[in-house]
Design an enzyme around this catalytic site. Structure first.
Site, PDB file in Angstrom:
ATOM      1  N   GLU A 162       0.821  -1.212   0.000  1.00  0.00           N
ATOM      2  CA  GLU A 162       0.000   0.000   0.000  1.00  0.00           C
ATOM      3  C   GLU A 162       0.858   1.266   0.000  1.00  0.00           C
ATOM      4  O   GLU A 162       0.594   2.211  -0.751  1.00  0.00           O
ATOM      5  CB  GLU A 162      -0.927   0.031   1.225  1.00  0.00           C
ATOM      6  CG  GLU A 162      -1.946  -1.079   1.254  1.00  0.00           C
ATOM      7  CD  GLU A 162      -1.489  -2.310   2.051  1.00  0.00           C
ATOM      8  OE1 GLU A 162      -2.364  -2.988   2.620  1.00  0.00           O
ATOM      9  OE2 GLU A 162      -0.271  -2.577   2.105  1.00  0.00           O
ATOM     10  N   CYS A 178      -0.937   1.410   7.013  1.00  0.00           N
ATOM     11  CA  CYS A 178      -1.362   1.602   5.627  1.00  0.00           C
ATOM     12  C   CYS A 178      -2.734   2.261   5.546  1.00  0.00           C
ATOM     13  O   CYS A 178      -2.969   3.115   4.685  1.00  0.00           O
ATOM     14  CB  CYS A 178      -1.353   0.272   4.895  1.00  0.00           C
ATOM     15  SG  CYS A 178       0.319  -0.401   4.717  1.00  0.00           S
TER      16      CYS A 178
END
Length: 142
Positions: free
Chosen positions: A48, A79
């Site tokens: 991510e 994330c």
């Protein structure tokens, strides 16, 4: 999600936890990557984070209000908050993460009304395939 799974398979083949991410802007993939923690020896090198960096570079801005973000595993708190900070419009993920998921499984950072932005979330897309590659990876490590 099929494209994110391709990235997860690349991670798997390189001994990384098989998580892949793809960022879509105006129906075009502008970023694609996979976990690279081992390769880069960087605890923040989650798929991510790396995909957010690629997308920001492509668009020339950290404001990603118009992107859809696909990832094979529900984001962790780090994330999830990065996605929130980037103002991502929509998060689409495959498998839930009952140990560290921060988009509804353990906590829900991405939709917490106390923050100034919330993401649209769609979960369970190709869930079985996303879960199976992770299970296979961790079974091989035991």
């Amino acid at each position: 999600m099929q494209e994110a799974l391709i990235e997860a398979k690349t991670a798997y083949s390189r001994g990384e936890v098989p998580v892949g991410a793809v960022v879509v802007y105006q129906n075009k993939i502008i970023a694609r990557t996979y976990n690279r923690k081992e390769e880069l020896q960087d605890p923040t090198a989650h798929a991510e984070i790396l995909a957010l960096q690629q997308a920001s570079k492509y668009l020339g801005s950290w404001h990603l209000e118009e992107v859809d973000f696909y990832v094979t595993l529900e984001p962790c708190p780090m994330c999830a908050y990065a996605l929130l900070q980037a103002r991502v419009k929509r998060l689409i993920f495959g498998a839930p993460d009952p140990k560290a998921g921060a988009a509804g499984s353990v906590i829900n950072i991405v939709q917490d009304k106390r923050f100034n932005h919330q993401l649209e979330v769609t979960s369970g897309i190709l869930e079985k395939e996303c879960r199976l590659i992770l299970q296979k990876f961790f079974q091989g490590r035991r």
